[in-house]
Scaffold this active site. Sequence first.
Site, PDB file in Angstrom:
ATOM      1  N   ASN A   9      42.887  39.579  41.681  1.00  0.00           N
ATOM      2  CA  ASN A   9      43.362  40.460  40.617  1.00  0.00           C
ATOM      3  C   ASN A   9      43.238  41.914  41.110  1.00  0.00           C
ATOM      4  OD1 ASN A   9      43.199  42.270  38.366  1.00  0.00           O
ATOM      5  ND2 ASN A   9      42.928  40.524  37.013  1.00  0.00           N
ATOM      6  N   HIS A  12      42.259  46.784  39.235  1.00  0.00           N
ATOM      7  CA  HIS A  12      41.386  47.950  39.376  1.00  0.00           C
ATOM      8  C   HIS A  12      41.721  48.814  40.587  1.00  0.00           C
ATOM      9  CE1 HIS A  12      39.567  46.954  35.725  1.00  0.00           C
ATOM     10  NE2 HIS A  12      39.229  45.746  36.155  1.00  0.00           N
ATOM     11  N   HIS A  45      47.419  42.219  35.365  1.00  0.00           N
ATOM     12  CA  HIS A  45      47.446  42.175  33.890  1.00  0.00           C
ATOM     13  C   HIS A  45      48.138  43.443  33.416  1.00  0.00           C
ATOM     14  CE1 HIS A  45      44.826  41.791  29.941  1.00  0.00           C
ATOM     15  NE2 HIS A  45      46.118  41.848  29.705  1.00  0.00           N
ATOM     16  N   ARG A  47      48.690  45.437  30.561  1.00  0.00           N
ATOM     17  CA  ARG A  47      48.170  45.565  29.193  1.00  0.00           C
ATOM     18  C   ARG A  47      49.117  46.395  28.345  1.00  0.00           C
ATOM     19  NH1 ARG A  47      42.340  44.341  28.911  1.00  0.00           N
ATOM     20  NH2 ARG A  47      42.515  45.167  26.822  1.00  0.00           N
ATOM     21  N   ARG A  51      46.835  50.694  30.850  1.00  0.00           N
ATOM     22  CA  ARG A  51      45.715  51.496  31.355  1.00  0.00           C
ATOM     23  C   ARG A  51      45.520  51.356  32.863  1.00  0.00           C
ATOM     24  NH1 ARG A  51      40.604  48.294  28.793  1.00  0.00           N
ATOM     25  NH2 ARG A  51      41.776  48.648  26.898  1.00  0.00           N
ATOM     26  N   GLU A  72      49.119  38.091  34.038  1.00  0.00           N
ATOM     27  CA  GLU A  72      48.244  37.962  32.861  1.00  0.00           C
ATOM     28  C   GLU A  72      48.832  38.785  31.742  1.00  0.00           C
ATOM     29  OE1 GLU A  72      44.128  39.186  32.765  1.00  0.00           O
ATOM     30  OE2 GLU A  72      43.828  38.038  34.571  1.00  0.00           O
ATOM     31  N   THR A 103      38.955  41.935  29.165  1.00  0.00           N
ATOM     32  CA  THR A 103      39.148  40.779  28.299  1.00  0.00           C
ATOM     33  C   THR A 103      37.774  40.225  27.920  1.00  0.00           C
ATOM     34  OG1 THR A 103      41.091  40.344  29.630  1.00  0.00           O
ATOM     35  CG2 THR A 103      40.452  38.630  28.077  1.00  0.00           C
ATOM     36  N   GLU A 153      42.582  28.502  31.847  1.00  0.00           N
ATOM     37  CA  GLU A 153      41.645  29.233  32.698  1.00  0.00           C
ATOM     38  C   GLU A 153      40.349  29.360  31.915  1.00  0.00           C
ATOM     39  OE1 GLU A 153      42.946  32.795  34.777  1.00  0.00           O
ATOM     40  OE2 GLU A 153      40.922  33.614  34.627  1.00  0.00           O
ATOM     41  N   HIS A 192      36.662  35.500  35.653  1.00  0.00           N
ATOM     42  CA  HIS A 192      36.052  36.632  34.955  1.00  0.00           C
ATOM     43  C   HIS A 192      34.626  36.829  35.435  1.00  0.00           C
ATOM     44  CE1 HIS A 192      35.528  39.819  32.079  1.00  0.00           C
ATOM     45  NE2 HIS A 192      36.833  39.762  31.918  1.00  0.00           N
TER      46      HIS A 192
HETATM   47  N1  PXP Z   1      40.866  36.055  34.472  1.00  0.00           N
HETATM   48  C1  PXP Z   1      41.233  36.696  33.337  1.00  0.00           C
HETATM   49  C2  PXP Z   1      41.971  35.941  32.298  1.00  0.00           C
HETATM   50  C3  PXP Z   1      40.947  38.076  33.161  1.00  0.00           C
HETATM   51  O1  PXP Z   1      41.324  38.692  32.029  1.00  0.00           O
HETATM   52  C4  PXP Z   1      40.304  38.767  34.203  1.00  0.00           C
HETATM   53  C5  PXP Z   1      40.052  40.231  34.061  1.00  0.00           C
HETATM   54  O2  PXP Z   1      41.261  40.895  33.995  1.00  0.00           O
HETATM   55  C6  PXP Z   1      39.968  38.053  35.363  1.00  0.00           C
HETATM   56  C7  PXP Z   1      40.229  36.701  35.458  1.00  0.00           C
HETATM   57  C8  PXP Z   1      39.303  38.713  36.512  1.00  0.00           C
HETATM   58  O3  PXP Z   1      38.040  39.148  36.130  1.00  0.00           O
HETATM   59  P1  PXP Z   1      37.216  40.085  37.073  1.00  0.00           P
HETATM   60  O4  PXP Z   1      38.018  41.331  37.252  1.00  0.00           O
HETATM   61  O5  PXP Z   1      35.942  40.302  36.324  1.00  0.00           O
HETATM   62  O6  PXP Z   1      37.032  39.362  38.374  1.00  0.00           O
END
Ligand code: PXP
Length: 243
Positions: A9, A12, A45, A47, A51, A72, A103, A153, A192
């Site tokens: 992901n 960030h 993602h 949003r 952001r 996402e 999330t 998930e 997550h």
């Molecule tokens: N899975 C989902 C559904 C999420 O919302 C997120 C965060 O955007 C992640 C995985 C990844 O989480 P992390 O950034 O904490 O690794």
Amino acid sequence: MTPLTLSVNIDHVATLRNARGGTHPDPLAAALAVLEAGADGITLHLREDRRHIRDHDVERIRAAIAAPLNFEMAATEEMVGIAERLRPADCCIVPEKRAELTTEGGLDVLRAGPFLAEAVQRLSAAGIRVSIFVEADPAQIQAAAALGAHAIELHTGTYADAAPEARAPHLARLREGAHAAAAAGLACHAGHGLSYETIGDIARIPEVSEVSIGHFLVGQAVFEGLPAAVRRMKALIAEARGG
Ligand code: PXP
């Protein structure tokens, strides 16, 4: 054991870029770098408040990468429309609250309105594999299956954020959830808050076929570089998976 894929992901990377309002670091460049380092796919993602990831990031990344893109999204008309147009390989439907930092938990599939069913149906009709982000609760998992989702998930945040000595019950619940997903005929993804410390336990759950990891890897990039962090995460996954 079946293979376990890592979707990175890159939200960030966009957070960091947006902190200065310019173009660096570029999420597309990060996507290409993590794929080169061995990641199996890219998650982002978009949003409602944009952001981190912005619309042009999704367009550019969709056009530039051949690896599976996991989009996402909240179950809204706007996001379903974007997904129908861009047709990523996968969509993961998540709950979204404006004030949250990230999330905060799984989607309440049992109490979701009729639009969730419509979203799953429209995305599937567009040839997209649909997963729903849920807590490890068999009733929620069965409800996701009843809507026609391809996967769930599992929300690993509560497990990952717990003190090491308090993780066992959360892990047991995730194992039960993975079992319930397989019994319902669903693929089981997880994500997550996962890190080098917590990936092993999750990767040893045989039903889990994909993990999605973002914040830890982007943070770890500060110390060792993003490609090195991805390679190390892949090695930990392979080790836990017995190969
Ligand atoms: N899975 C989902 C559904 C999420 O919302 C997120 C965060 O955007 C992640 C995985 C990844 O989480 P992390 O950034 O904490 O690794």
